[in-house]
Design a protein around this motif. Structure first.
Motif, PDB file in Angstrom:
ATOM      1  N   GLU A  13       0.811  -1.224   0.000  1.00  0.00           N
ATOM      2  CA  GLU A  13       0.000   0.000   0.000  1.00  0.00           C
ATOM      3  C   GLU A  13       0.847   1.278   0.000  1.00  0.00           C
ATOM      4  N   ASP A  14       2.163   1.156   0.158  1.00  0.00           N
ATOM      5  CA  ASP A  14       3.056   2.313   0.067  1.00  0.00           C
ATOM      6  C   ASP A  14       3.320   2.703  -1.384  1.00  0.00           C
ATOM      7  N   TYR A  15       2.806   1.918  -2.327  1.00  0.00           N
ATOM      8  CA  TYR A  15       3.084   2.111  -3.747  1.00  0.00           C
ATOM      9  C   TYR A  15       1.776   2.227  -4.518  1.00  0.00           C
ATOM     10  N   THR A  16       1.831   2.961  -5.620  1.00  0.00           N
ATOM     11  CA  THR A  16       0.641   3.214  -6.426  1.00  0.00           C
ATOM     12  C   THR A  16       0.491   2.243  -7.587  1.00  0.00           C
ATOM     13  N   THR A  85       6.224 -12.648  -8.580  1.00  0.00           N
ATOM     14  CA  THR A  85       6.546 -11.414  -7.872  1.00  0.00           C
ATOM     15  C   THR A  85       5.540 -10.325  -8.206  1.00  0.00           C
ATOM     16  N   GLU A  86       5.556  -9.315  -7.371  1.00  0.00           N
ATOM     17  CA  GLU A  86       4.832  -8.078  -7.616  1.00  0.00           C
ATOM     18  C   GLU A  86       5.859  -6.957  -7.494  1.00  0.00           C
ATOM     19  N   LEU A  87       6.029  -6.224  -8.579  1.00  0.00           N
ATOM     20  CA  LEU A  87       6.955  -5.097  -8.620  1.00  0.00           C
ATOM     21  C   LEU A  87       6.146  -3.841  -8.344  1.00  0.00           C
ATOM     22  N   ALA A  88       6.475  -3.156  -7.259  1.00  0.00           N
ATOM     23  CA  ALA A  88       5.712  -1.991  -6.824  1.00  0.00           C
ATOM     24  C   ALA A  88       6.527  -0.729  -7.089  1.00  0.00           C
ATOM     25  N   LEU A  89       5.885   0.292  -7.650  1.00  0.00           N
ATOM     26  CA  LEU A  89       6.582   1.493  -8.099  1.00  0.00           C
ATOM     27  C   LEU A  89       5.937   2.746  -7.524  1.00  0.00           C
ATOM     28  N   ARG A  90       6.807   3.693  -7.160  1.00  0.00           N
ATOM     29  CA  ARG A  90       6.356   5.032  -6.786  1.00  0.00           C
ATOM     30  C   ARG A  90       7.449   6.021  -7.166  1.00  0.00           C
ATOM     31  N   VAL A  91       7.097   7.289  -7.183  1.00  0.00           N
ATOM     32  CA  VAL A  91       8.053   8.361  -7.434  1.00  0.00           C
ATOM     33  C   VAL A  91       8.245   9.112  -6.126  1.00  0.00           C
ATOM     34  N   ASN A  92       9.499   9.283  -5.721  1.00  0.00           N
ATOM     35  CA  ASN A  92       9.797  10.014  -4.494  1.00  0.00           C
ATOM     36  C   ASN A  92      10.141  11.480  -4.743  1.00  0.00           C
ATOM     37  N   LYS A  93      10.612  11.798  -5.969  1.00  0.00           N
ATOM     38  CA  LYS A  93      11.006  13.183  -6.253  1.00  0.00           C
ATOM     39  C   LYS A  93      10.997  13.415  -7.755  1.00  0.00           C
ATOM     40  N   ILE A  94      10.539  14.606  -8.153  1.00  0.00           N
ATOM     41  CA  ILE A  94      10.586  15.022  -9.551  1.00  0.00           C
ATOM     42  C   ILE A  94      11.316  16.350  -9.618  1.00  0.00           C
ATOM     43  N   GLY A  95      12.322  16.425 -10.481  1.00  0.00           N
ATOM     44  CA  GLY A  95      13.046  17.667 -10.731  1.00  0.00           C
ATOM     45  C   GLY A  95      12.659  18.225 -12.083  1.00  0.00           C
ATOM     46  N   ILE A 147       2.001   9.206  -9.474  1.00  0.00           N
ATOM     47  CA  ILE A 147       2.509   8.229  -8.504  1.00  0.00           C
ATOM     48  C   ILE A 147       3.551   8.851  -7.569  1.00  0.00           C
ATOM     49  N   LEU A 148       3.564  10.197  -7.537  1.00  0.00           N
ATOM     50  CA  LEU A 148       4.473  10.912  -6.653  1.00  0.00           C
ATOM     51  C   LEU A 148       3.990  10.816  -5.214  1.00  0.00           C
ATOM     52  N   VAL A 149       4.875  10.448  -4.304  1.00  0.00           N
ATOM     53  CA  VAL A 149       4.553  10.384  -2.882  1.00  0.00           C
ATOM     54  C   VAL A 149       4.687  11.793  -2.330  1.00  0.00           C
ATOM     55  N   LYS A 150       3.617  12.271  -1.757  1.00  0.00           N
ATOM     56  CA  LYS A 150       3.610  13.609  -1.160  1.00  0.00           C
ATOM     57  C   LYS A 150       4.115  13.500   0.276  1.00  0.00           C
ATOM     58  N   ALA A 151       4.971  14.433   0.664  1.00  0.00           N
ATOM     59  CA  ALA A 151       5.447  14.474   2.048  1.00  0.00           C
ATOM     60  C   ALA A 151       4.290  14.880   2.951  1.00  0.00           C
ATOM     61  N   PRO A 152       4.165  14.236   4.123  1.00  0.00           N
ATOM     62  CA  PRO A 152       3.085  14.609   5.031  1.00  0.00           C
ATOM     63  C   PRO A 152       3.271  16.049   5.509  1.00  0.00           C
ATOM     64  N   THR A 153       2.160  16.761   5.629  1.00  0.00           N
ATOM     65  CA  THR A 153       2.232  18.131   6.117  1.00  0.00           C
ATOM     66  C   THR A 153       2.150  18.130   7.628  1.00  0.00           C
ATOM     67  N   SER A 154       2.919  19.000   8.249  1.00  0.00           N
ATOM     68  CA  SER A 154       2.896  19.060   9.713  1.00  0.00           C
ATOM     69  C   SER A 154       1.744  19.933  10.164  1.00  0.00           C
TER      70      SER A 154
END
Length: 156
Positions: A13-16, A85-95, A147-154
């Motif tokens: 569930e950490d991946y889209t 297998t299951e290959l799980a993918l997400r994006v952590n950063k886009i420049g 599929i970009l992971v958004k940082a949690p807001t404080s």
């Protein structure tokens, strides 16, 4: 918790995006588990499958392509043929022209992650082999943002 410990706790569930892959006899090495070179092959395959299916990437004809400039992998437990297998993918950063992917490999029916890797691609102009000053194409960026992971807001 250290970065390594956090990766070891990854869940599907950490991946889209998830892509199934059936291991092959030839994926095993003499130690009877999937050879480490196969992980990079699989990571590259899930990334490019996503890019072609969701970002408009056309490898032989497109004006841009992604060049891998960094990769690494953390292994937590082995897997071998005939596992699925299951290959799980997400994006952590886009420049502007780069993207940082995180890829996890799970065995079907097993909850714990087997490995987590990172690939960084820079999208370059096909004619020059250099990053385009305008950055990556809009269709690529929009697809990767899905599929970009958004940082949690404080909450202060």
């Amino acid at each position: 918790m250290s970065g390594y410990a956090q990766l070891k706790e990854r869940r599907r569930e950490d991946y889209t995006y998830i892509l199934d892959y059936r291991t092959r006899w030839s994926d095993n090495d003499m130690y009877d588990h999937m050879n480490n070179s196969i992980y990079n092959f699989l990571y590259d395959s899930v990334i490019n499958t996503y890019l072609m299916e969701n970002c408009g990437l056309d490898p032989p004809n497109g004006s841009q392509y992604g060049m891998v400039v960094h990769s690494h992998n953390d292994y937590f437990s082995s897997i071998s043929f005939p596992a699925c297998t299951e290959l799980a993918l997400r994006v952590n950063k886009i420049g502007n022209s780069s993207v940082t992917y995180e890829i996890a490999l799970f065995e079907k029916g097993i909850e714990r992650v087997k490995s987590v890797g990172e690939f960084i691609q820079v999208f370059v102009d096909r004619k020059t082999g250099r990053p385009n000053a305008a950055g990556m194409q809009t269709s690529l960026r929009e697809g990767l943002e899905r599929i970009l992971v958004k940082a949690p807001t404080s909450k202060l």
